[in-house]
Scaffold this motif. Structure first.
Motif, PDB file in Angstrom:
ATOM      1  N   LEU A   1      40.890  -5.709 102.258  1.00 43.49           N
ATOM      2  CA  LEU A   1      41.954  -5.700 103.102  1.00 43.49           C
ATOM      3  C   LEU A   1      43.217  -6.177 101.964  1.00 43.49           C
ATOM      4  N   GLN A   2      44.401  -5.477 102.125  1.00 42.43           N
ATOM      5  CA  GLN A   2      45.679  -6.129 101.584  1.00 42.43           C
ATOM      6  C   GLN A   2      46.345  -6.253 102.776  1.00 42.43           C
ATOM      7  N   CYS A   3      46.929  -7.618 102.971  1.00 41.52           N
ATOM      8  CA  CYS A   3      47.375  -7.887 104.180  1.00 41.52           C
ATOM      9  C   CYS A   3      48.378  -9.292 103.914  1.00 41.52           C
ATOM     10  N   ARG A   4      49.113  -9.599 105.048  1.00 37.67           N
ATOM     11  CA  ARG A   4      50.110 -10.721 104.984  1.00 37.67           C
ATOM     12  C   ARG A   4      49.586 -11.707 106.013  1.00 37.67           C
ATOM     13  N   LEU A   5      49.618 -12.975 105.474  1.00 39.91           N
ATOM     14  CA  LEU A   5      49.186 -14.046 106.333  1.00 39.91           C
ATOM     15  C   LEU A   5      50.225 -14.213 107.491  1.00 39.91           C
ATOM     16  N   SER A   6      49.752 -14.187 108.757  1.00 37.42           N
ATOM     17  CA  SER A   6      50.777 -14.102 109.821  1.00 37.42           C
ATOM     18  C   SER A   6      50.817 -15.712 110.260  1.00 37.42           C
ATOM     19  N   SER A   7      49.987 -16.441 109.815  1.00 39.11           N
ATOM     20  CA  SER A   7      50.216 -17.910 110.111  1.00 39.11           C
ATOM     21  C   SER A   7      49.481 -18.674 108.984  1.00 39.11           C
ATOM     22  N   ASP A   8      50.081 -19.939 108.804  1.00 41.54           N
ATOM     23  CA  ASP A   8      49.263 -20.977 107.850  1.00 41.54           C
ATOM     24  C   ASP A   8      47.676 -20.925 107.963  1.00 41.54           C
ATOM     25  N   PRO A   9      47.089 -21.058 107.013  1.00 41.58           N
ATOM     26  CA  PRO A   9      45.453 -21.143 107.142  1.00 41.58           C
ATOM     27  C   PRO A   9      45.166 -22.510 107.634  1.00 41.58           C
ATOM     28  N   VAL A  10      43.999 -22.533 108.441  1.00 43.18           N
ATOM     29  CA  VAL A  10      43.643 -23.753 109.238  1.00 43.18           C
ATOM     30  C   VAL A  10      42.294 -24.094 108.558  1.00 43.18           C
ATOM     31  N   LEU A  11      42.222 -25.176 107.732  1.00 43.47           N
ATOM     32  CA  LEU A  11      40.873 -25.817 107.144  1.00 43.47           C
ATOM     33  C   LEU A  11      39.892 -26.550 108.160  1.00 43.47           C
ATOM     34  N   ARG A  12      38.996 -26.427 108.317  1.00 46.12           N
ATOM     35  CA  ARG A  12      38.059 -27.312 109.406  1.00 46.12           C
ATOM     36  C   ARG A  12      36.808 -27.586 108.618  1.00 46.12           C
ATOM     37  N   GLU A  13      36.245 -28.817 108.907  1.00 41.63           N
ATOM     38  CA  GLU A  13      35.003 -29.335 108.415  1.00 41.63           C
ATOM     39  C   GLU A  13      33.983 -29.098 109.503  1.00 41.63           C
ATOM     40  N   LEU A  14      32.839 -28.259 109.450  1.00 37.47           N
ATOM     41  CA  LEU A  14      31.994 -28.087 110.336  1.00 37.47           C
ATOM     42  C   LEU A  14      31.129 -29.346 110.278  1.00 37.47           C
ATOM     43  N   ALA A  15      30.213 -28.906 111.438  1.00 35.21           N
ATOM     44  CA  ALA A  15      29.229 -30.246 111.526  1.00 35.21           C
ATOM     45  C   ALA A  15      28.123 -30.215 110.518  1.00 35.21           C
ATOM     46  N   SER A  16      28.060 -28.884 109.906  1.00 35.65           N
ATOM     47  CA  SER A  16      26.948 -28.698 109.016  1.00 35.65           C
ATOM     48  C   SER A  16      27.111 -29.263 107.611  1.00 35.65           C
ATOM     49  N   GLY A  17      28.444 -29.722 107.586  1.00 35.11           N
ATOM     50  CA  GLY A  17      29.186 -30.232 106.248  1.00 35.11           C
ATOM     51  C   GLY A  17      30.122 -28.885 105.545  1.00 35.11           C
ATOM     52  N   SER A  18      29.679 -27.860 106.010  1.00 41.27           N
ATOM     53  CA  SER A  18      30.502 -26.663 105.355  1.00 41.27           C
ATOM     54  C   SER A  18      31.912 -26.937 105.876  1.00 41.27           C
ATOM     55  N   ARG A  19      32.840 -26.045 104.885  1.00 41.75           N
ATOM     56  CA  ARG A  19      34.185 -26.065 105.216  1.00 41.75           C
ATOM     57  C   ARG A  19      34.443 -24.440 105.722  1.00 41.75           C
ATOM     58  N   LEU A  20      35.551 -24.335 106.570  1.00 41.00           N
ATOM     59  CA  LEU A  20      35.952 -23.119 107.122  1.00 41.00           C
ATOM     60  C   LEU A  20      37.271 -22.965 106.811  1.00 41.00           C
ATOM     61  N   LEU A  21      37.998 -21.883 106.242  1.00 43.27           N
ATOM     62  CA  LEU A  21      39.334 -21.751 106.180  1.00 43.27           C
ATOM     63  C   LEU A  21      39.454 -20.563 107.045  1.00 43.27           C
ATOM     64  N   SER A  22      40.096 -20.603 107.996  1.00 42.29           N
ATOM     65  CA  SER A  22      40.483 -19.611 109.105  1.00 42.29           C
ATOM     66  C   SER A  22      42.006 -19.054 108.582  1.00 42.29           C
ATOM     67  N   LEU A  23      42.031 -17.521 108.475  1.00 41.28           N
ATOM     68  CA  LEU A  23      43.047 -16.880 108.212  1.00 41.28           C
ATOM     69  C   LEU A  23      43.318 -16.075 109.343  1.00 41.28           C
ATOM     70  N   GLU A  24      44.511 -15.594 109.653  1.00 41.52           N
ATOM     71  CA  GLU A  24      45.146 -14.734 110.681  1.00 41.52           C
ATOM     72  C   GLU A  24      45.960 -13.897 109.806  1.00 41.52           C
ATOM     73  N   VAL A  25      45.733 -12.644 109.540  1.00 41.23           N
ATOM     74  CA  VAL A  25      46.294 -11.639 108.727  1.00 41.23           C
ATOM     75  C   VAL A  25      46.799 -10.396 109.384  1.00 41.23           C
ATOM     76  N   THR A  26      47.914  -9.851 108.715  1.00 36.51           N
ATOM     77  CA  THR A  26      48.258  -8.649 109.532  1.00 36.51           C
ATOM     78  C   THR A  26      48.235  -7.650 108.434  1.00 36.51           C
ATOM     79  N   THR A  27      47.852  -6.427 108.685  1.00 37.90           N
ATOM     80  CA  THR A  27      47.626  -5.082 107.636  1.00 37.90           C
ATOM     81  C   THR A  27      48.229  -3.963 108.431  1.00 37.90           C
ATOM     82  N   SER A  28      48.585  -3.083 107.438  1.00 40.37           N
ATOM     83  CA  SER A  28      49.183  -2.016 107.995  1.00 40.37           C
ATOM     84  C   SER A  28      48.063  -0.739 108.147  1.00 40.37           C
TER      85      SER A  28
END
Length: 111
Positions: free
Chosen positions: A6-33
């Protein structure tokens, strides 16, 4: 074959969450043509090597795969279809963006 680039633009700020497993999840919402206009695409990036300092409006490239992910929500088991990022970078980082594209092309040849 399941290859996404994807070549895209972030439609909102990324959200970082710490999961119960200890992993980190960076959620991105993007818009592409697309030929039909634009598409909003959810992107999940598990355990990114560094946490990027991106905000809404930043142009990025993402290499990944499409997955349907199941998780526990407030109303029970839920699912979400999203792009799971393998790697991502800002479009302005030309060498790194070119390398992401090469990795995607190589993945096509390996299938």
């Amino acid at each position: 074959m399941n290859v996404v680039f994807l070549q895209c633009r972030l439609s909102s700020d990324p959200v970082l969450r710490e999961l119960a497993s200890g992993s980190r999840l960076l959620s991105l919402e993007v818009t592409t043509s697309t030929d039909a206009g634009t598409a909003n695409v959810p992107v999940a990036w598990f355990d990114p090597p560094t946490i990027p300092d991106w905000g809404a409006g930043v142009d990025v490239v993402v290499r990944g795969v499409v997955k349907r992910r199941f998780y526990r929500g407030p109303s029970g088991t839920q699912s979400r279809t999203e792009v799971v990022a393998i790697e991502a970078c800002e479009v302005t980082k030309r060498r790194q963006a070119q390398r992401l594209l090469e990795h995607a092309v190589n993945a096509l040849g390996a299938s």
